[in-house]
Design a protein around this motif. Structure first.
Motif, PDB file in Angstrom:
ATOM      1  N   VAL A 151       0.843  -1.194   0.000  1.00  0.00           N
ATOM      2  CA  VAL A 151       0.000   0.000   0.000  1.00  0.00           C
ATOM      3  C   VAL A 151       0.881   1.248   0.000  1.00  0.00           C
ATOM      4  O   VAL A 151       1.870   1.312   0.734  1.00  0.00           O
ATOM      5  CB  VAL A 151      -0.931   0.016   1.235  1.00  0.00           C
ATOM      6  N   GLY A 152       0.519   2.233  -0.812  1.00  0.00           N
ATOM      7  CA  GLY A 152       1.274   3.477  -0.867  1.00  0.00           C
ATOM      8  C   GLY A 152       2.368   3.487  -1.911  1.00  0.00           C
ATOM      9  O   GLY A 152       3.190   4.405  -1.949  1.00  0.00           O
ATOM     10  N   PRO A 198       0.161  -6.999 -15.499  1.00  0.00           N
ATOM     11  CA  PRO A 198       0.941  -6.505 -16.639  1.00  0.00           C
ATOM     12  C   PRO A 198       0.185  -5.448 -17.449  1.00  0.00           C
ATOM     13  O   PRO A 198      -0.998  -5.607 -17.774  1.00  0.00           O
ATOM     14  CB  PRO A 198       1.173  -7.772 -17.475  1.00  0.00           C
ATOM     15  N   GLY A 199       0.882  -4.344 -17.747  1.00  0.00           N
ATOM     16  CA  GLY A 199       0.311  -3.287 -18.569  1.00  0.00           C
ATOM     17  C   GLY A 199      -0.720  -2.433 -17.885  1.00  0.00           C
ATOM     18  O   GLY A 199      -1.404  -1.648 -18.536  1.00  0.00           O
ATOM     19  N   LYS A 200      -0.857  -2.532 -16.560  1.00  0.00           N
ATOM     20  CA  LYS A 200      -1.893  -1.786 -15.843  1.00  0.00           C
ATOM     21  C   LYS A 200      -1.316  -0.932 -14.729  1.00  0.00           C
ATOM     22  O   LYS A 200      -1.809  -0.933 -13.605  1.00  0.00           O
ATOM     23  CB  LYS A 200      -2.925  -2.759 -15.263  1.00  0.00           C
ATOM     24  N   SER A 201      -0.255  -0.207 -15.012  1.00  0.00           N
ATOM     25  CA  SER A 201       0.283   0.746 -14.036  1.00  0.00           C
ATOM     26  C   SER A 201      -0.427   2.079 -14.209  1.00  0.00           C
ATOM     27  O   SER A 201      -1.084   2.324 -15.220  1.00  0.00           O
ATOM     28  CB  SER A 201       1.791   0.904 -14.220  1.00  0.00           C
ATOM     29  N   GLY A 202      -0.279   2.953 -13.205  1.00  0.00           N
ATOM     30  CA  GLY A 202      -0.931   4.245 -13.245  1.00  0.00           C
ATOM     31  C   GLY A 202       0.047   5.373 -13.525  1.00  0.00           C
ATOM     32  O   GLY A 202       1.218   5.134 -13.835  1.00  0.00           O
ATOM     33  N   PRO A 203      -0.402   6.624 -13.402  1.00  0.00           N
ATOM     34  CA  PRO A 203       0.464   7.767 -13.651  1.00  0.00           C
ATOM     35  C   PRO A 203       1.480   7.968 -12.529  1.00  0.00           C
ATOM     36  O   PRO A 203       1.213   7.625 -11.375  1.00  0.00           O
ATOM     37  CB  PRO A 203      -0.503   8.948 -13.729  1.00  0.00           C
ATOM     38  N   PRO A 204       2.647   8.533 -12.828  1.00  0.00           N
ATOM     39  CA  PRO A 204       3.691   8.741 -11.813  1.00  0.00           C
ATOM     40  C   PRO A 204       3.218   9.666 -10.696  1.00  0.00           C
ATOM     41  O   PRO A 204       2.476  10.623 -10.927  1.00  0.00           O
ATOM     42  CB  PRO A 204       4.835   9.391 -12.604  1.00  0.00           C
ATOM     43  N   GLY A 205       3.641   9.349  -9.472  1.00  0.00           N
ATOM     44  CA  GLY A 205       3.345  10.192  -8.324  1.00  0.00           C
ATOM     45  C   GLY A 205       1.992   9.967  -7.692  1.00  0.00           C
ATOM     46  O   GLY A 205       1.692  10.543  -6.651  1.00  0.00           O
ATOM     47  N   VAL A 206       1.159   9.113  -8.294  1.00  0.00           N
ATOM     48  CA  VAL A 206      -0.190   8.868  -7.785  1.00  0.00           C
ATOM     49  C   VAL A 206      -0.171   7.676  -6.822  1.00  0.00           C
ATOM     50  O   VAL A 206       0.578   6.722  -7.025  1.00  0.00           O
ATOM     51  CB  VAL A 206      -1.166   8.594  -8.957  1.00  0.00           C
ATOM     52  N   PHE A 207      -1.002   7.745  -5.784  1.00  0.00           N
ATOM     53  CA  PHE A 207      -1.114   6.650  -4.823  1.00  0.00           C
ATOM     54  C   PHE A 207      -1.496   5.352  -5.525  1.00  0.00           C
ATOM     55  O   PHE A 207      -2.389   5.321  -6.366  1.00  0.00           O
ATOM     56  CB  PHE A 207      -2.185   6.981  -3.782  1.00  0.00           C
ATOM     57  N   GLY A 208      -0.815   4.260  -5.140  1.00  0.00           N
ATOM     58  CA  GLY A 208      -1.144   2.958  -5.698  1.00  0.00           C
ATOM     59  C   GLY A 208      -1.007   1.861  -4.659  1.00  0.00           C
ATOM     60  O   GLY A 208      -0.379   2.042  -3.610  1.00  0.00           O
ATOM     61  N   GLN A 209      -1.619   0.729  -4.945  1.00  0.00           N
ATOM     62  CA  GLN A 209      -1.481  -0.445  -4.087  1.00  0.00           C
ATOM     63  C   GLN A 209      -1.640  -1.685  -4.959  1.00  0.00           C
ATOM     64  O   GLN A 209      -2.227  -1.621  -6.040  1.00  0.00           O
ATOM     65  CB  GLN A 209      -2.514  -0.450  -2.968  1.00  0.00           C
TER      66      GLN A 209
END
Length: 197
Positions: A136-137, A147-158
């Motif tokens: 988390v975070g 695969p192929g499902k990352s988000g934009p840079p700097g945005v919260f992810g888990q």
């Protein structure tokens, strides 16, 4: 005598290249989640429920969807490689010329619903949740469980390796999937009909 039909390549490049770059950037942004769902969402939210959901590797990050008025609606973009659901229900209350109409689909009672490459743009998730291999975070651009499902840079992810959700309930603006199999499916369309919850 002037020759017709010649292409002025310098002028062509001056017009074509910037357009191609913008299109490539938009496609890349959509694929990476910087832009919400690749279609304009309706103003009708989707509810889903199940007695139990079992899912494989997943990733989630902050994003948004866009409606016909151009409003950006914040959502959690949730990607799952595969999942199964028991006693599944999905409903949406549609605005129609005859008033509110509930579209409801149920199934997966004797055999589980099977979904592959699922993405939901959700605003609510509830149930008895157990996640495994959870991180988390993490920066959304570095998510790698799906695969192929990352988000934009700097945005919260888990992300996590798997999960089990009992008494599953979810509200989302949009859903996409490579495959969605609902055994013993039943669809009803009723004015003021019951939702899933």
């Amino acid at each position: 005598m002037r020759v017709e039909g010649r292409v002025r390549w310098a002028r062509f490049a001056l017009v074509f290249v910037p357009g191609a770059v913008v299109i490539a950037m938009l496609v890349g942004a959509i694929m990476n989640g910087a832009i919400g769902a690749a279609f304009v969402v309706s103003n009708d939210k989707i509810k889903a429920a199940a007695a139990e959901v079992r899912q494989g590797p997943f990733s989630s990050y902050g994003g948004y969807v866009v409606n016909a008025e151009g409003d950006r609606i914040p959502v959690l973009v949730n990607n799952v490689t595969h999942l199964t659901a028991i006693d599944f229900c999905q409903s949406v209350v549609m605005s129609t010329p005859v008033g509110p109409v509930t579209l409801r689909v149920t199934g997966g009672h004797d055999r589980p619903v099977v979904v592959k490459d699922l993405t939901t743009y959700e605003i609510m998730l509830a149930g008895d949740i157990t996640y495994y291999g959870l991180e988390v975070g993490r920066d959304a651009a570095t998510l790698d469980n799906v695969p192929g499902k990352s988000g934009p840079p700097g945005v919260f992810g888990q992300q996590g390796t798997s999960g089990v959700i009992k008494n599953f309930r979810e509200v989302s603006w949009a859903v996409t999937a490579a495959m969605f199999n609902v055994p013993d499916a039943k669809l009803t369309v009723r004015r003021d009909g019951p939702e899933c919850f």
